[in-house]
Design a protein around this motif. Structure first.
Motif, PDB file in Angstrom:
ATOM      1  N   LEU A 134       0.825  -1.250  -0.129  1.00 10.35           N
ATOM      2  CA  LEU A 134      -0.106   0.088  -0.036  1.00 10.35           C
ATOM      3  C   LEU A 134       0.977   1.167  -0.152  1.00 10.35           C
ATOM      4  O   LEU A 134       0.691   2.237  -0.895  1.00 10.35           O
ATOM      5  N   ALA A 135       1.814   1.293   0.724  1.00 10.54           N
ATOM      6  CA  ALA A 135       2.498   2.604   1.126  1.00 10.54           C
ATOM      7  C   ALA A 135       3.619   2.702  -0.046  1.00 10.54           C
ATOM      8  O   ALA A 135       4.252   3.747  -0.178  1.00 10.54           O
ATOM      9  N   ALA A 136       3.854   1.689  -0.689  1.00 12.49           N
ATOM     10  CA  ALA A 136       5.026   1.882  -1.977  1.00 12.49           C
ATOM     11  C   ALA A 136       4.445   1.181  -2.880  1.00 12.49           C
ATOM     12  O   ALA A 136       5.014   0.328  -3.953  1.00 12.49           O
ATOM     13  N   ALA A 137       3.310   1.678  -3.391  1.00  7.86           N
ATOM     14  CA  ALA A 137       2.524   0.609  -4.515  1.00  7.86           C
ATOM     15  C   ALA A 137       3.144   0.517  -5.887  1.00  7.86           C
ATOM     16  O   ALA A 137       3.572  -0.297  -6.551  1.00  7.86           O
ATOM     17  N   ASP A 138       3.726   1.843  -6.156  1.00  8.78           N
ATOM     18  CA  ASP A 138       4.469   2.083  -7.628  1.00  8.78           C
ATOM     19  C   ASP A 138       5.832   1.204  -7.614  1.00  8.78           C
ATOM     20  O   ASP A 138       5.779   0.370  -8.463  1.00  8.78           O
ATOM     21  N   SER A 139       6.355   1.257  -6.569  1.00 15.10           N
ATOM     22  CA  SER A 139       7.701   0.363  -6.431  1.00 15.10           C
ATOM     23  C   SER A 139       7.596  -0.939  -6.573  1.00 15.10           C
ATOM     24  O   SER A 139       8.069  -1.936  -7.064  1.00 15.10           O
ATOM     25  N   VAL A 140       6.655  -1.337  -5.630  1.00 16.68           N
ATOM     26  CA  VAL A 140       6.283  -2.910  -5.428  1.00 16.68           C
ATOM     27  C   VAL A 140       5.665  -3.414  -6.752  1.00 16.68           C
ATOM     28  O   VAL A 140       6.018  -4.562  -7.154  1.00 16.68           O
ATOM     29  N   LEU A 147      -6.383   3.460  -3.021  1.00 16.64           N
ATOM     30  CA  LEU A 147      -5.808   4.194  -1.871  1.00 16.64           C
ATOM     31  C   LEU A 147      -4.235   4.126  -1.960  1.00 16.64           C
ATOM     32  O   LEU A 147      -3.587   5.284  -1.597  1.00 16.64           O
ATOM     33  N   GLY A 148      -3.642   3.172  -2.634  1.00 13.55           N
ATOM     34  CA  GLY A 148      -2.247   3.051  -2.884  1.00 13.55           C
ATOM     35  C   GLY A 148      -1.749   4.331  -3.843  1.00 13.55           C
ATOM     36  O   GLY A 148      -0.640   4.784  -3.804  1.00 13.55           O
ATOM     37  N   ARG A 149      -2.738   4.665  -4.862  1.00 15.92           N
ATOM     38  CA  ARG A 149      -2.292   5.845  -5.744  1.00 15.92           C
ATOM     39  C   ARG A 149      -2.233   6.947  -5.108  1.00 15.92           C
ATOM     40  O   ARG A 149      -1.569   7.998  -5.077  1.00 15.92           O
ATOM     41  N   TRP A 150      -3.310   7.276  -4.067  1.00 15.18           N
ATOM     42  CA  TRP A 150      -3.323   8.303  -3.088  1.00 15.18           C
ATOM     43  C   TRP A 150      -2.249   8.644  -2.428  1.00 15.18           C
ATOM     44  O   TRP A 150      -1.491   9.453  -2.176  1.00 15.18           O
ATOM     45  N   LEU A 151      -1.801   7.285  -1.765  1.00 16.16           N
ATOM     46  CA  LEU A 151      -0.659   7.288  -0.758  1.00 16.16           C
ATOM     47  C   LEU A 151       0.767   7.589  -1.579  1.00 16.16           C
ATOM     48  O   LEU A 151       1.766   8.104  -0.842  1.00 16.16           O
ATOM     49  N   GLY A 152       0.708   7.670  -3.053  1.00 19.33           N
ATOM     50  CA  GLY A 152       1.890   7.596  -3.689  1.00 19.33           C
ATOM     51  C   GLY A 152       2.170   9.272  -4.128  1.00 19.33           C
ATOM     52  O   GLY A 152       2.970   9.587  -4.338  1.00 19.33           O
ATOM     53  N   GLY A 153       1.063   9.875  -3.872  1.00 21.12           N
ATOM     54  CA  GLY A 153       1.181  11.227  -3.960  1.00 21.12           C
ATOM     55  C   GLY A 153       1.497  11.963  -2.758  1.00 21.12           C
ATOM     56  O   GLY A 153       1.933  11.558  -1.791  1.00 21.12           O
ATOM     57  N   GLU A 154       1.303  13.512  -2.807  1.00 20.45           N
ATOM     58  CA  GLU A 154       1.904  14.336  -1.833  1.00 20.45           C
ATOM     59  C   GLU A 154       0.675  14.752  -0.685  1.00 20.45           C
ATOM     60  O   GLU A 154       0.977  15.181   0.355  1.00 20.45           O
ATOM     61  N   ASP A 155      -0.349  14.310  -1.163  1.00 20.69           N
ATOM     62  CA  ASP A 155      -1.604  14.740  -0.201  1.00 20.69           C
ATOM     63  C   ASP A 155      -1.590  13.933   1.119  1.00 20.69           C
ATOM     64  O   ASP A 155      -1.911  14.359   2.076  1.00 20.69           O
ATOM     65  N   SER A 206      11.714  -4.767  -1.568  1.00 16.83           N
ATOM     66  CA  SER A 206      10.654  -3.686  -1.936  1.00 16.83           C
ATOM     67  C   SER A 206      11.084  -2.412  -0.919  1.00 16.83           C
ATOM     68  O   SER A 206      10.806  -1.326  -1.677  1.00 16.83           O
ATOM     69  N   LEU A 207      11.124  -2.476   0.200  1.00 23.44           N
ATOM     70  CA  LEU A 207      11.501  -1.208   0.731  1.00 23.44           C
ATOM     71  C   LEU A 207      12.882  -0.570   0.474  1.00 23.44           C
ATOM     72  O   LEU A 207      12.787   0.816   0.375  1.00 23.44           O
ATOM     73  N   THR A 208      13.773  -1.229  -0.125  1.00 26.29           N
ATOM     74  CA  THR A 208      15.017  -0.854  -0.712  1.00 26.29           C
ATOM     75  C   THR A 208      14.652  -0.124  -2.030  1.00 26.29           C
ATOM     76  O   THR A 208      14.884   1.134  -2.178  1.00 26.29           O
ATOM     77  N   ALA A 209      13.729  -0.601  -2.781  1.00 25.96           N
ATOM     78  CA  ALA A 209      13.235   0.038  -4.165  1.00 25.96           C
ATOM     79  C   ALA A 209      12.653   1.193  -3.910  1.00 25.96           C
ATOM     80  O   ALA A 209      12.397   2.049  -4.520  1.00 25.96           O
ATOM     81  N   ALA A 210      11.858   1.136  -2.824  1.00 28.47           N
ATOM     82  CA  ALA A 210      11.183   2.470  -2.374  1.00 28.47           C
ATOM     83  C   ALA A 210      11.718   3.494  -1.312  1.00 28.47           C
ATOM     84  O   ALA A 210      10.935   4.469  -1.032  1.00 28.47           O
ATOM     85  N   ALA A 211      12.993   3.295  -1.159  1.00 27.19           N
ATOM     86  CA  ALA A 211      13.637   3.822  -0.255  1.00 27.19           C
ATOM     87  C   ALA A 211      13.883   5.575  -0.653  1.00 27.19           C
ATOM     88  O   ALA A 211      14.134   5.532  -2.117  1.00 27.19           O
ATOM     89  N   GLY A 212      13.866   6.426  -0.047  1.00 31.91           N
ATOM     90  CA  GLY A 212      13.961   7.823  -0.112  1.00 31.91           C
ATOM     91  C   GLY A 212      12.486   8.490  -0.322  1.00 31.91           C
ATOM     92  O   GLY A 212      12.223   9.432   0.418  1.00 31.91           O
ATOM     93  N   LYS A 213      11.520   7.731  -0.964  1.00 33.30           N
ATOM     94  CA  LYS A 213      10.185   8.343  -0.816  1.00 33.30           C
ATOM     95  C   LYS A 213       9.205   7.728   0.179  1.00 33.30           C
ATOM     96  O   LYS A 213       8.661   8.616   0.861  1.00 33.30           O
ATOM     97  N   LEU A 214       9.568   6.605   0.695  1.00 29.34           N
ATOM     98  CA  LEU A 214       8.957   6.200   1.796  1.00 29.34           C
ATOM     99  C   LEU A 214       9.773   6.165   3.000  1.00 29.34           C
ATOM    100  O   LEU A 214       9.201   6.681   4.027  1.00 29.34           O
ATOM    101  N   LEU A 215      10.991   5.796   3.175  1.00 31.22           N
ATOM    102  CA  LEU A 215      11.835   5.925   4.051  1.00 31.22           C
ATOM    103  C   LEU A 215      13.332   5.897   3.645  1.00 31.22           C
ATOM    104  O   LEU A 215      13.534   5.541   2.438  1.00 31.22           O
ATOM    105  N   PRO A 216      14.039   6.641   4.736  1.00 27.95           N
ATOM    106  CA  PRO A 216      15.445   6.964   4.308  1.00 27.95           C
ATOM    107  C   PRO A 216      16.189   5.421   4.119  1.00 27.95           C
ATOM    108  O   PRO A 216      15.861   4.434   4.895  1.00 27.95           O
TER     109      PRO A 216
END
Length: 572
Positions: free
Chosen positions: A288-294, A318-326, A366-376
């Motif tokens: 959900l939190a890193a929908a695009d990367s996953v 929901l995943g699409r909304w979470l991928g934005g800045e809102d 998955s979390l490494t692929a999403a690193a930066g946007k989701l988590l450091p």
């Protein structure tokens, strides 16, 4: 405490006066104690202690009891002075609507909220739920008791006085909500648009509270969690389009119930399906939190696709909304929750160690692929290094290997484990397990006397040797293991006289040369004495005129042999 969750933590102090550092967290008491004793005996630390951590399911607070201390004990601490401020953290009805207060309410009234499939946000904004809670009597009274006791202890106050304070606070909050409802001051989103209500309340000091009431009362009409999420997504799509106070208010209000639904196990399962364990829940949250990367990773990595759950239409929305800045705050909260769980002591897949490794690998990718946007990235690496420490403990490895494996199968399983842990110390610990298996007499006995033919055994050892070189062990750890495997392979070949039999075989000379070169390059036999003998015999054949004539007749075979000769030269 009924339902209390217990784990054990090992702390080390490197030098006198230094802070305690967490070394290990485990649910096994014997593992914690033995690890502490081993760490202290190995030296390099000033003292080691083991604590038993018991979590109260009602308040979520941990009670810590020290069960072992090796080395110098903690110095006596000075008695803490009584705090000057004896007031509880929440003193006005508005304080109950903060993130911290809603989180505490959710834990105190978890059973009551779960039975009604509602969140703390809904309870604080829906008059009908408030009336139900008041009518229950005992649920509200028990919640106040559970919060009053620790608050009184923390502030040095009287429990009964603290309970009276909280009772007064709750009564004022209820009176405010019911008074506003009866007076018609709360928006009805069935008659007024969500955008219109947000515009009207954008500059009202109580705008978030009033708009929240309208949203919560709309959620009360939903049949299940999925429909609640659908309504919230509809509100998000209908929010004022232009940036400004009205849109800011709308998004602020909507993020609260969305975050609480995802925080609730029942809410999460209502959106993504049943989650049988912590690993499944974290996989769902990560998707959900890193929908695009996953989504991109699932297309190229079957191991990730095997772990990550399929999302429903509303969950993808929901995943699409979470991928934005809102919904940045919701995404950030989900990332922090994932990290907190990864750094915690709970097993991802209790009772299935192999599946746990698969889940951890998929989460790491998955979390490494999403690193930066989701988590450091550094936080992600630190979390998986901590989790890797749990994978190389004795109880986990014993559970992972289980009964019935041959020594070679144990070694192959441990190589896979070593490949999926990170951190230099964790890699070294994995190497120790491999040394214990590969260096044992039973490993050699199994390899020398197995029911399989010598070529099959040599090929399996070659695969194991190559895997050891790919699993990320330090050269000083992997080289002795690879050398050991090469020596055993040499003895298997010598005992079977495989190369001698091959040279005498009545077979096409190019076919014999090709097989010898596969032995020499580490493909069909481990690098070592067997590969060296095969290389010597292959080079002898290459120089023969008959071989060159045969190769000249088949250019494609000549190219394949040339490649193998080059590999053999590199392996020499």
């Amino acid at each position: 405490m009924d339902g209390a969750r217990v784990h054990f933590e090992v702390f080390v102090r490197r030098k006198p006066g230094a802070d305690w550092t967490l070394e290990l967290a485990t649910e096994n008491r014997a593992t914690a104690v033995s690890s502490a004793e081993r760490t202290f005996q190995e030296g390099g630390v000033h003292s080691v202690k083991v604590t038993k951590e018991t979590q109260d399911p009602g308040t979520g607070q941990f009670q810590s009891v020290q069960i072992l201390n090796l080395g110098m004990p903690d110095p006596l601490s000075k008695r803490r002075a009584a705090p000057e401020n004896l007031e509880p953290l929440c003193v006005t009805p508005q304080d109950l609507y903060t993130l911290h207060a809603r989180d505490r309410i959710g834990r105190l009234l978890e059973a009551w909220l779960s039975r009604r499939s509602v969140t703390p946000f809904e309870l604080l904004h829906r008059p009908d739920l408030v009336e139900q809670l008041e009518a229950s009597g005992s649920d509200l009274q028990h919640a106040i008791q559970k919060i009053a006791v620790p608050e009184a202890q923390a502030r040095g106050g009287n429990v009964h006085e603290m309970m009276r304070t909280f009772h007064g606070l709750v009564e004022r909050a209820i009176d405010r909500l019911m008074r506003d409802w009866r007076a018609g001051r709360l928006p009805d989103l069935g008659r007024e648009t969500f955008a219109g209500a947000a515009e009207r309340l954008a500059h009202d000091p109580d705008g978030a509270y009033q708009l929240g009431c309208g949203v919560a009362m709309s959620l009360g009409k939903a049949k299940d969690w999925s429909e609640k999420l659908s309504r919230l997504m509809d509100f998000a799509a209908a929010a004022p389009p232009a940036a400004g106070p009205a849109r800011k208010l709308a998004i602020l209000v909507l993020q609260q119930p969305i975050a609480e639904i995802l925080e609730s196990r029942a809410g999460l399962e209502g959106i993504v399906g049943k989650t049988d364990n912590l690993g499944a829940a974290l996989a769902a949250l990560t998707r959900l939190a890193a929908a695009d990367s996953v989504e991109m990773l699932v297309k190229v990595e079957k191991s990730v696709a095997k772990v990550m759950p399929e999302l429903s239409t509303e969950a993808k929305r929901l995943g699409r909304w979470l991928g934005g800045e809102d919904f940045l705050e919701v995404r950030t909260a989900l990332g922090k929750r994932i990290l907190t769980e990864l750094n915690g002591p709970r097993r991802l897949v209790p009772g299935d160690a192999a599946r746990e490794i698969e889940v951890l690998r998929a989460l790491a990718m998955s979390l490494t692929a999403a690193a930066g946007k989701l988590l450091p990235l550094e936080d992600v690496q630190a979390a998986f290094s901590h989790r890797s420490k749990m994978l190389v403990t004795g109880d986990f490895v014993e559970s992972y290997l289980g009964p019935g494996r041959t020594p070679r199968q144990e070694a192959e399983a441990l190589v896979w484990l070593a490949e999926n842990v990170i951190g230099p110390q964790n890699k070294r610990n994995a190497a120790r397990w491999l040394k214990a298996v590969i260096g044992a007499q039973r490993f050699e006995k199994d390899a020398m006397g197995g029911v399989e033919t010598p070529p099959v055994r040599l090929s399996a050892l070659a695969g194991l040797q190559r895997a050891l070189g790919r699993c990320g062990l330090a050269p000083e750890d992997s080289a002795p293991l690879q050398e050991r495997i090469g020596e055993i392979g040499g003895r298997i070949e010598a005992e079977a006289r495989l190369i001698a039999a091959l040279t005498r075989a009545n077979a096409p000379i190019v076919q014999k040369l090709t097989f010898l070169l596969r032995l020499a390059t580490g493909e069909a036999a481990p690098l070592g004495p067997a590969a060296d003998r095969a290389r010597t015999e292959a080079m002898r054949l290459v120089r023969e005129d008959a071989v060159r004539v045969e190769l000249a007749k088949a250019p494609e075979q000549m190219a394949a042999v040339r490649d193998l000769v080059e590999k053999a030269a590199v392996a020499a």
